[in-house]
Design a protein around this motif. Structure first.
Motif, PDB file in Angstrom:
ATOM      1  N   ASN A 134      -9.405  -5.168  -0.277  1.00  0.00           N
ATOM      2  CA  ASN A 134      -9.395  -6.381   0.343  1.00  0.00           C
ATOM      3  C   ASN A 134      -8.412  -6.407   1.727  1.00  0.00           C
ATOM      4  O   ASN A 134      -8.559  -7.094   2.519  1.00  0.00           O
ATOM      5  N   ASP A 135      -7.374  -5.605   1.544  1.00  0.00           N
ATOM      6  CA  ASP A 135      -6.584  -5.711   2.610  1.00  0.00           C
ATOM      7  C   ASP A 135      -5.727  -4.305   2.664  1.00  0.00           C
ATOM      8  O   ASP A 135      -6.141  -3.208   2.136  1.00  0.00           O
ATOM      9  N   THR A 136      -4.729  -4.043   3.935  1.00  0.00           N
ATOM     10  CA  THR A 136      -3.931  -2.953   3.698  1.00  0.00           C
ATOM     11  C   THR A 136      -2.650  -3.043   3.237  1.00  0.00           C
ATOM     12  O   THR A 136      -1.911  -4.094   3.561  1.00  0.00           O
ATOM     13  N   ASP A 186       4.290  -6.558  -0.919  1.00  0.00           N
ATOM     14  CA  ASP A 186       3.680  -7.304  -1.710  1.00  0.00           C
ATOM     15  C   ASP A 186       4.337  -7.425  -3.282  1.00  0.00           C
ATOM     16  O   ASP A 186       4.415  -6.438  -3.819  1.00  0.00           O
TER      17      ASP A 186
END
Length: 407
Positions: A134-136, A186
């Motif tokens: 979904n993302d980097t 994250d």
């Protein structure tokens, strides 16, 4: 107070290390036993019998000492790193390369030294990222390395009109600490880190010879191959795989046999030239595969005390050296080159002085290795301080004559 000063110097020797961008490949920084006088003279001195010389790389050189001698030095400076991506970084370092103490008894010399042999330290942080569904995901990768090898020597030298002989018992001890960490931005992801510490030690010995022939002095030394055995300790910040759960195991590092020699020529009582060579037999070890060579050349102007104008009383030393590192990068040999300068400030007492040296060192080539570094190092040292004898008091009780009475 003097004894406390010695303990402080030895503690600093343990704590302070030198840095290099090539440290991840091995220990790129080596110390060959030169005092600060020799550092300013192209890192020479294994055969210089024309001065009080505390260089115990050749233990027979202790024969130049006629009084109790204490000598130590410190080096500090800056390192500039570059890579093929045009990234640049400046680092700094400070370390105490040597500590020596020599005690003469008739024609015998007993000495102790504690010095750095090799080191390499570096820390870098790299920002990385990789794509997910979904993302980097972005994270920082931290690599930190601390390596050092030290040597404590107990030496004996015999001063003789035929040839000076010296032998020293060497005890090597060192460590290698490698730290790695991944820090995710994250917080939903778990950070990962580990540290591997390797500790090694074992003895060896060195034989040395030196001889003065008129205005020449010659010297040579041989240090034995030493296998350093020790332990490896693993520390994890995560649960490792089952086959890496051993807390420690045996680890072996090897110090190569080394043959060194030199010649010093003295002219017109004020001028001197020295040529030194060091050959390390790494091919006989499991540490590295190729033997290495170091060559140093130095010139000195040592004026006679009390003669000439003020500028004629200033000692000056110049030199240069060439050194091959024992490991390669990109299958290319790494060459270290340096130019040096030195001078001295004599103190009031005979044979006591403060030495200064400046070295500009170049190591590696961006085109060949993808990395290079330049260093500007400033060194200073003290030589000649007798740590046992105190200044003789020249005052004492005396009778004051009384005046005759008038009659």
């Amino acid at each position: 107070m003097k004894y406390k000063l010695i303990v402080i110097f030895m503690m600093i020797t343990v704590c302070l290390l030198a840095n290099s961008v090539f440290s991840f490949k091995g220990m790129p920084i080596e110390y060959y036993g030169n005092d600060v006088y020799g550092m300013g003279m192209g890192e020479t001195g294994t055969a210089d019998l024309f001065r009080i010389n505390p260089n115990l790389h050749n233990p027979s050189i202790a024969a130049t000492t006629n009084n109790v001698l204490f000598s130590t030095g410190a080096s500090l400076g800056y390192m500039w790193y570059k890579d093929s991506n045009k990234n640049e970084f400046r680092d700094d370092g400070l370390y105490l390369p040597y500590f020596t103490l020599t005690v003469p008894v008739a024609n015998n010399r007993f000495a102790f030294s504690y010095n750095s042999v090799a080191s390499g330290n570096i820390k870098n942080t790299i920002m990385r990222e990789f794509p997910t569904f979904n993302d980097t995901l972005q994270y920082s990768e931290v690599n930190r390395l601390s390596t050092s090898l030290y040597k404590a020597d107990i030496a004996y030298a015999l001063k003789s009109s035929i040839i000076n002989f010296g032998i020293s018992l060497n005890y090597y001890l060192g460590h290698r600490i490698q730290y790695w960490k991944i820090d995710f931005e994250d917080t939903d992801y778990q950070d990962t880190k580990y540290e591997i510490e390797k500790i090694y030690k074992n003895p060896g010995f060195t034989l040395g010879f030196s001889k003065k022939i008129r205005n020449f002095s010659l010297g040579a030394a041989y240090s034995t191959h030493a296998k350093l055995e020790g332990d490896t300790f693993y520390k994890y910040g995560h649960v490792p795989y089952a086959d890496t759960l051993d807390l420690k195991d045996n680890y072996l590092f090897e110090v190569p046999a080394q043959l060194s020699g030199g010649v010093t020529l003295k002219l017109l009582a004020k001028y001197k030239a020295s040529l030194d060579g060091y050959y390390q037999m790494w091919n006989d070890t499991d540490a590295y595969e190729k033997n290495t060579l170091k060559l140093g050349l130095g010139l000195a102007y040592d004026p006679l005390s009390g003669y000439g104008s003020w500028y004629e009383k200033i000692p000056v030393r110049l030199g240069a050296y060439y050194r091959e590192l024992p490991f390669e990068v990109n299958n290319q040999k790494i060459i270290e080159k340096a130019v040096t300068f030195g001078t001295s400030v004599p103190l009031k007492s005979p044979n006591k002085k403060i030495e200064f040296a400046v070295s500009f060192i170049s190591r590696g080539d961006i085109d060949k290795h993808g990395l290079s570094e330049n260093s500007l190092m400033f060194s200073f040292g003290i030589t000649g301080f007798d740590v046992f004898n105190k200044r003789v008091k020249k005052i004492g009780h005396r009778e004051i004559p009384k005046a005759d009475k008038d009659r």
